[in-house]
Design an enzyme around this catalytic site. Sequence first.
Site, PDB file in Angstrom:
ATOM      1  N   THR A   1     -32.592  -8.353  19.488  1.00  0.00           N
ATOM      2  CA  THR A   1     -33.598  -9.415  19.438  1.00  0.00           C
ATOM      3  C   THR A   1     -32.952 -10.767  19.181  1.00  0.00           C
ATOM      4  OG1 THR A   1     -35.267  -7.853  18.685  1.00  0.00           O
ATOM      5  CG2 THR A   1     -35.730 -10.184  18.301  1.00  0.00           C
ATOM      6  N   CYS A   2     -31.944 -10.795  18.345  1.00  0.00           N
ATOM      7  CA  CYS A   2     -31.259 -12.047  18.027  1.00  0.00           C
ATOM      8  C   CYS A   2     -30.615 -12.651  19.271  1.00  0.00           C
ATOM      9  CB  CYS A   2     -30.206 -11.817  16.951  1.00  0.00           C
ATOM     10  SG  CYS A   2     -30.860 -11.075  15.451  1.00  0.00           S
ATOM     11  N   SER A   3     -30.021 -11.799  20.096  1.00  0.00           N
ATOM     12  CA  SER A   3     -29.310 -12.263  21.294  1.00  0.00           C
ATOM     13  C   SER A   3     -30.229 -12.512  22.484  1.00  0.00           C
ATOM     14  CB  SER A   3     -28.246 -11.243  21.704  1.00  0.00           C
ATOM     15  OG  SER A   3     -27.216 -11.211  20.748  1.00  0.00           O
TER      16      SER A   3
END
Length: 161
Positions: free
Chosen positions: A48-50
């Site tokens: 999700t961060c990327s």
Amino acid sequence: MTIQIGDRVPSISLARATPDGPRPITTDELLAGKTVALFAVPGAFTPTCSARHLPGFKDHAADLKAKGVDTIACVSVNDAFVMQAWAESQGIDGDDILMLADGSGDLTRALGLTMDAKGFGMGERSQRYAMVVRDGVVERLDVDAGGEFKVSSAEHLLAAL
């Protein structure tokens, strides 16, 4: 206790990658006299961060700056080398987003925003959040519930400014 709106961000040393290697930067240096959009992710290179969190701030950097944000900073409980590699893989320019390593989690703990990610093999990490800090004082703080990605997004922050 979790930091609250109106609280001053504690003075903590973080690290940023430079051509000469990792260099310390304190929260005092980062925040003094500026409006900073500071967001944190559980881990560099995580799905999700990327795929959503960091790219959202990259895509909306100019919009946030047009709304009065001087600096956009991303914090993660990773080292400066990982943060640099992640920035490069995402096409992040240091002028758009400052990538900051909270390698030992000192800032994350001081803010009261840790999470236990041992079940994922990641140890103690940061909760997913976004805040607006004006001259060192928290003006806005949005912390996502565990496993969610909603209120810490660049789009949510932009709509609130």
